[in-house]
Design an enzyme around this catalytic site. Structure first.
Site, mmCIF file in Angstrom:
data_model
loop_
_atom_site.group_PDB
_atom_site.id
_atom_site.type_symbol
_atom_site.label_atom_id
_atom_site.label_comp_id
_atom_site.label_asym_id
_atom_site.label_seq_id
_atom_site.Cartn_x
_atom_site.Cartn_y
_atom_site.Cartn_z
ATOM 1 C CG ASN A 1 52.415 -118.408 8.653
ATOM 2 O OD1 ASN A 1 52.721 -118.441 9.846
ATOM 3 N ND2 ASN A 1 53.003 -117.598 7.787
ATOM 4 C CE LYS B 1 51.226 -114.322 7.945
ATOM 5 N NZ LYS B 1 51.338 -113.259 6.971
ATOM 6 C CG HIS C 1 56.379 -116.294 5.472
ATOM 7 N ND1 HIS C 1 56.217 -114.936 5.570
ATOM 8 C CD2 HIS C 1 55.162 -116.807 5.194
ATOM 9 C CE1 HIS C 1 54.939 -114.649 5.376
ATOM 10 N NE2 HIS C 1 54.283 -115.758 5.136
ATOM 11 C CD GLU D 1 54.677 -112.079 7.298
ATOM 12 O OE1 GLU D 1 54.688 -112.842 8.274
ATOM 13 O OE2 GLU D 1 53.644 -111.836 6.636
ATOM 14 C CD GLU E 1 53.065 -117.649 1.381
ATOM 15 O OE1 GLU E 1 51.921 -117.867 1.779
ATOM 16 O OE2 GLU E 1 53.969 -117.234 2.112
ATOM 17 N N GLY F 1 48.572 -110.830 3.056
ATOM 18 C CA GLY F 1 47.960 -109.958 4.057
ATOM 19 C C GLY F 1 47.392 -108.674 3.497
ATOM 20 C CB SER G 1 44.802 -112.310 0.056
ATOM 21 O OG SER G 1 45.576 -111.286 0.668
ATOM 22 N N GLY H 1 47.464 -117.436 5.738
ATOM 23 C CA GLY H 1 47.788 -116.613 6.900
ATOM 24 C C GLY H 1 46.518 -116.225 7.636
HETATM 25 C C1 PEP Z 1 51.153 -116.013 4.592
HETATM 26 O O1 PEP Z 1 51.603 -115.276 5.444
HETATM 27 O O2 PEP Z 1 51.760 -117.057 4.307
HETATM 28 C C2 PEP Z 1 49.912 -115.624 3.940
HETATM 29 C C3 PEP Z 1 49.619 -116.196 2.809
HETATM 30 O O3 PEP Z 1 49.147 -114.673 4.554
HETATM 31 P P1 PEP Z 1 47.663 -114.196 4.124
HETATM 32 O O4 PEP Z 1 46.870 -115.448 3.841
HETATM 33 O O5 PEP Z 1 47.135 -113.474 5.333
HETATM 34 O O6 PEP Z 1 47.807 -113.334 2.938
#
Ligand code: PEP
Length: 254
Positions: free
Chosen positions: A10, A12, A98, A100, A170, A176, A216, A237
């Site tokens: 992703n 973003k 998601h 966000e 998630e 993040g 992460s 991400g």
């Molecule tokens: C995401 O936004 O789906 C995500 C898992 O981000 P990150 O890997 O940066 O934590």
């Protein structure tokens, strides 16, 4: 039950067109390093076509996805992107719900539900995201929150439709932040989700649905997550913006 692992990036709202091409070409060229794993790239909507073209020779082996979509096929929805437009540009996947989108843009389970049905109707595989906040986890409400999100986001889907989707667990506190859920914490919720899917369809169908972990994920923590029986891949991400890291994670699931 062996489920083909699926690792999706992703991106973003990151990169520019040149960097998107470069990253795609690098992943496509090295795709063979994680041959057993399904790979999906989810660039910003505006770069979907560019990324689709840059997949080039790896077409069919590197999937293409969007990060969001509207639930209507066309109409007066200024600024929105319709499911058939994504299909037209070669998308096979779309990330829906998601965290966000949920927290910054007010998407509810009901909205995610309508989008999930629209994605399936358009022939897209929805990657439906769920996950609790830190406050909810600390209050001991993880199972209740995730149960509500799964039931609300997937309400009314037929068993055949449920079989086609991907679910991404998630935890919001892990996205993040560099704080990854422990493999045990993730596995516990993945098993819960699979149980919910079984109630919505059947144990046989639930056993075929892929459930990704996201939050992460990095090459150095992916292997421990990959060893868990109900973790079928990752939604990545930050680490998906570097070919080395993205492929390193994919290899851990191979
Ligand atoms: C995401 O936004 O789906 C995500 C898992 O981000 P990150 O890997 O940066 O934590």
């Amino acid at each position: 039950m062996s489920r083909k692992k699926i690792v999706a990036g992703n991106w973003k709202m990151n990169l520019d067109r040149a960097k998107a091409k470069e990253l795609t070409a690098a992943v496509a060229a090295r795709r063979g390093e994680a041959a057993a794993v399904e790979l999906v790239l989810c660039p910003p909507a505006l770069y979907v076509e560019t990324v689709g073209a840059a997949i080039a020779g790896a077409k069919g082996t590197v999937g293409l996805g969007a990060q969001n979509m509207h639930d209507k096929a066309s109409g007066a929805f200024t600024g929105e992107v319709a499911p058939p437009m994504l299909v037209d540009l070669g998308c096979q996947y779309v990330i829906l719900g998601h965290s966000e989108r949920r927290t910054l843009f007010g998407e509810t389970d009901a909205a995610v539900n309508v989008k999930t049905k629209a994605a399936l109707a358009a022939g897209l595989v929805p990657i439906v995201c769920v996950g609790e906040t830190l406050e909810e986890r600390e209050a001991g409400r993880t199972a209740a929150v995730v149960t509500g999100q799964v039931q609300g986001s997937l309400a009314g889907l037929s068993p055949a439709e449920l079989e086609k989707i991907v679910v991404a667990y998630e935890p919001v506190w892990a996205i993040g932040t560099g704080k990854v859920a422990t493999p045990e914490q993730a596995q516990e919720v993945h098993a819960l989700i699979r149980g919910l899917l079984a109630k919505l369809s059947s144990p046989e169908i639930a056993a075929r649905v892929r459930i990704q972990y996201g939050g992460s994920v990095k090459p150095d923590n992916a292997a421990d997550l990959a060893r868990q029986p109900d973790i079928d891949g990752a939604l990545v991400g930050g680490a998906s913006l570097k070919a080395d890291d993205f492929l390193g994670i994919a290899k851990a699931f191979g």
